[in-house]
Design an enzyme around this catalytic site. Structure first.
Site, PDB file in Angstrom:
ATOM      1  N   CYS A   1       0.766  -0.980  -0.145  1.00 35.83           N
ATOM      2  CA  CYS A   1      -0.182  -0.013  -0.294  1.00 35.83           C
ATOM      3  C   CYS A   1       0.625   1.636   0.105  1.00 35.83           C
ATOM      4  CB  CYS A   1      -0.784  -0.090   1.772  1.00 35.83           C
ATOM      5  SG  CYS A   1      -1.318  -1.646   1.449  1.00 35.83           S
TER       6      CYS A   1
ATOM      7  N   HIS B   1      -9.235   3.707  -0.272  1.00 34.60           N
ATOM      8  CA  HIS B   1      -8.096   3.712  -0.669  1.00 34.60           C
ATOM      9  C   HIS B   1      -7.881   2.407  -2.387  1.00 34.60           C
ATOM     10  CE1 HIS B   1      -3.833   1.943   0.847  1.00 34.60           C
ATOM     11  NE2 HIS B   1      -4.760   1.246   1.377  1.00 34.60           N
TER      12      HIS B   1
HETATM   13  N1  COA Z   1     -16.510   2.243   5.494  1.00 33.77           N
HETATM   14  C1  COA Z   1     -18.273   1.850   4.720  1.00 33.77           C
HETATM   15  N2  COA Z   1     -18.759   1.458   3.833  1.00 33.77           N
HETATM   16  C2  COA Z   1     -18.545   0.764   3.455  1.00 33.77           C
HETATM   17  C3  COA Z   1     -16.914   0.355   3.001  1.00 33.77           C
HETATM   18  C4  COA Z   1     -16.484   0.241   4.031  1.00 33.77           C
HETATM   19  N3  COA Z   1     -15.265   0.691   4.013  1.00 33.77           N
HETATM   20  N4  COA Z   1     -16.758  -1.234   2.163  1.00 33.77           N
HETATM   21  C5  COA Z   1     -18.285  -1.555   1.553  1.00 33.77           C
HETATM   22  N5  COA Z   1     -18.755  -0.578   2.444  1.00 33.77           N
HETATM   23  C6  COA Z   1     -20.464  -0.145   1.888  1.00 33.77           C
HETATM   24  C7  COA Z   1     -20.377  -0.234   0.610  1.00 33.77           C
HETATM   25  O1  COA Z   1     -20.988   0.995   0.515  1.00 33.77           O
HETATM   26  C8  COA Z   1     -21.986  -1.100   0.206  1.00 33.77           C
HETATM   27  O2  COA Z   1     -23.454   0.629   0.986  1.00 33.77           O
HETATM   28  P1  COA Z   1     -24.442  -0.479   0.249  1.00 33.77           P
HETATM   29  O3  COA Z   1     -25.121  -0.920   0.323  1.00 33.77           O
HETATM   30  O4  COA Z   1     -25.545   1.278   0.536  1.00 33.77           O
HETATM   31  O5  COA Z   1     -24.003  -0.156  -1.051  1.00 33.77           O
HETATM   32  C9  COA Z   1     -21.891  -2.102   1.709  1.00 33.77           C
HETATM   33  O6  COA Z   1     -21.073  -1.230   1.785  1.00 33.77           O
HETATM   34  C10 COA Z   1     -21.994  -3.471   1.882  1.00 33.77           C
HETATM   35  O7  COA Z   1     -20.424  -3.068   0.432  1.00 33.77           O
HETATM   36  P2  COA Z   1     -19.391  -4.070   0.139  1.00 33.77           P
HETATM   37  O8  COA Z   1     -18.782  -3.930  -1.127  1.00 33.77           O
HETATM   38  O9  COA Z   1     -20.528  -5.363  -0.258  1.00 33.77           O
HETATM   39  O10 COA Z   1     -18.502  -4.307   0.887  1.00 33.77           O
HETATM   40  P3  COA Z   1     -17.857  -6.043   1.675  1.00 33.77           P
HETATM   41  O11 COA Z   1     -17.962  -6.223   2.952  1.00 33.77           O
HETATM   42  O12 COA Z   1     -17.521  -6.692   0.113  1.00 33.77           O
HETATM   43  O13 COA Z   1     -16.885  -5.354   1.850  1.00 33.77           O
HETATM   44  C11 COA Z   1     -15.311  -4.091   3.802  1.00 33.77           C
HETATM   45  C12 COA Z   1     -16.671  -4.443   3.602  1.00 33.77           C
HETATM   46  C13 COA Z   1     -14.629  -3.700   5.209  1.00 33.77           C
HETATM   47  C14 COA Z   1     -14.633  -6.054   4.846  1.00 33.77           C
HETATM   48  C15 COA Z   1     -13.788  -4.378   3.087  1.00 33.77           C
HETATM   49  O14 COA Z   1     -13.940  -2.606   2.633  1.00 33.77           O
HETATM   50  C16 COA Z   1     -12.274  -4.512   3.149  1.00 33.77           C
HETATM   51  O15 COA Z   1     -11.973  -5.535   3.431  1.00 33.77           O
HETATM   52  N6  COA Z   1     -12.061  -3.386   3.763  1.00 33.77           N
HETATM   53  C17 COA Z   1     -10.859  -3.509   3.896  1.00 33.77           C
HETATM   54  C18 COA Z   1      -9.256  -3.835   2.536  1.00 33.77           C
HETATM   55  C19 COA Z   1      -8.074  -3.262   3.467  1.00 33.77           C
HETATM   56  O16 COA Z   1      -7.612  -4.341   4.045  1.00 33.77           O
HETATM   57  N7  COA Z   1      -7.202  -2.608   2.607  1.00 33.77           N
HETATM   58  C20 COA Z   1      -5.711  -2.685   2.547  1.00 33.77           C
HETATM   59  C21 COA Z   1      -5.443  -2.317   4.131  1.00 33.77           C
HETATM   60  S1  COA Z   1      -3.838  -3.006   4.137  1.00 33.77           S
END
Ligand code: COA
Length: 382
Positions: free
Chosen positions: A83, A330
């Site tokens: 990242c 991100h």
């Molecule tokens: N914050 C707020 N809302 C979020 C979000 C977040 N981080 N991620 C997704 N959403 C929302 C989406 O917009 C969607 O909303 P909607 O239903 O109104 O359209 C809903 O949540 C579901 O989205 P989806 O894409 O199905 O989420 P997910 O469950 O597949 O993923 C996480 C959610 C948190 C698991 C994912 O964003 C993630 O893995 N984040 C971490 C990324 C990471 O590790 N980066 C590297 C860092 S070192």
């Protein structure tokens, strides 16, 4: 070593952009930066990208991006540090200009994460495969371990972590390029779907597509292109153990501390000399650990410091005025240069509703994995 300035910036909107591909995202950001700088040629280019191979089955980005920018024969490089890929691309472009090797250098970053590939699997390539990913640990899982340890050692609370998300969403609500532009409350964070206890959905940065770019040149030359000279006064990079369990204290991000120390030393500055900062808030606990490691508050006090409003737009040290990774999004390989874009907007005084008063010096800190690598830059308006 020559002094170096940032004379152009550009970025795409960040978000879930299924209809856009890797190359067009990068080219859009790069062309915006070239236009903003007003340069008529490039001497070289550094492209930060974490894992276009896993997300898009596309490697060889140096060739592809130079080609699609219409820059035949350009000296171009693809840089990877998870990242922190484009933070490092910025540092290498800075070194090339400072060394006298090149005058006009494009530094950028890109990631296309919505492709149908399993994002959690792709991102886990930045963790230790044998000791972490193979056993099923993920980035939310690794930062949850850090959060639990911070809570146990320093009494950090869920509300304090939630305050980080609320503040970053508030800032992001004023950033037209942000993925999420809605304000949220502490209750939104506390009542959200659990992801990896104690972290919930609103403690996590999202999965994002996007790109960002900047143009660097020698300070002397910058005067030909702009009246607002923004100098790179400090640059520092460092690594730590890739696996979280091998650190002496998992609550202290030592690579962040070392990269910050090196940047402060180069600039001849202290944390209290910085007016505002973009730090790597991939999870709410990461922002708390990063402001501690960078010396913006006492180690262990990042939670209460944030909850008390010290990191708000009008606080002691505004943190993540862009909305940070949490709200702006991100796209992992693009994040480092996107932080630079925000620094330049603030230093130019063009950040709109999220403008920090008297912003003269800004710091950007970009981190790879769970703190296995970190790069810090300090920019100052002359
Ligand atoms: N914050 C707020 N809302 C979020 C979000 C977040 N981080 N991620 C997704 N959403 C929302 C989406 O917009 C969607 O909303 P909607 O239903 O109104 O359209 C809903 O949540 C579901 O989205 P989806 O894409 O199905 O989420 P997910 O469950 O597949 O993923 C996480 C959610 C948190 C698991 C994912 O964003 C993630 O893995 N984040 C971490 C990324 C990471 O590790 N980066 C590297 C860092 S070192």
């Amino acid at each position: 070593m020559r002094d170096v300035a940032v004379i152009g910036i550009g970025m795409t909107k960040f978000g879930e952009l299924w209809w856009r591909n890797l190359r067009e995202l990068y080219v859009e950001a790069a062309l915006k930066a070239i236009k903003d700088a007003g340069v008529d040629h490039l001497d070289s280019m550094y492209v930060g990208c974490m894992t276009s191979g896993l997300f898009c089955a596309q490697e060889h980005l140096a060739s592809m991006m130079a080609d699609y920018l219409g820059q035949k024969h350009l000296a171009a490089y693809r840089i990877e540090s998870a990242c922190a890929s484009s933070g490092l691309a910025f540092r290498l472009g800075f070194i090339e200009v400072a060394s006298g090797m090149s005058d006009i250098v494009l530094v950028g970053g890109v990631e296309k994460m919505h492709t149908g590939a399993d994002a959690t699997y792709c991102l886990a390539a930045a963790a230790d495969q044998d000791y972490e990913a193979f056993h099923g640990n993920t980035f939310p899982g690794l930062y949850a371990l850090i959060a639990r340890a911070h809570m146990a050692k320093y009494g950090t609370t869920r509300n304090q972590m939630a305050a980080v998300a609320v503040k970053n969403h508030y800032n992001g609500s004023m950033n037209p390029n942000a993925q999420f532009q809605m304000k949220i409350s502490i209750d939104t964070v506390l009542n959200a779907t659990p992801v990896a206890d104690p972290l919930g959905l609103f403690d996590c940065s999202p999965v994002t597509d996007g790109a960002a770019a900047a143009i660097l040149c020698p300070l002397e030359l910058a005067k030909q292109y702009t009246d607002t000279i923004i100098k790179v006064v400090g640059s520092g990079a460092a690594t730590s153990t890739i696996a979280v369990h091998q650190r002496d204290d998992i609550t202290f991000l030592d690579a962040v501390h070392m990269s910050g120390k090196r940047a402060y030393e180069m600039a001849g500055l202290k944390p209290e000399d910085i007016d505002f900062a973009e730090v790597h808030d991939c999870f709410t606990i990461a922002e708390i650990c990063n402001i501690e490691a960078l010396g913006f508050c006492e180690v262990g006090k990042g939670g209460p410091f944030s909850e008390a409003g010290n990191t708000a737009l009008d606080g002691k040290i505004p943190i993540n005025t862009s909305g940070g990774l949490k709200s702006k999004g991100h796209p992992v390989g693009a994040t480092g240069v996107a932080q630079i874009v925000e620094l330049v907007e603030q230093l130019r005084g063009t950040a709109g509703g999220r403008q920090v008063k008297n912003a003269k010096r800004g710091l950007a800190q970009n981190m790879g994995g769970s703190g296995g690598s970190s790069v810090v830059h300090i920019l100052e308006v002359q």
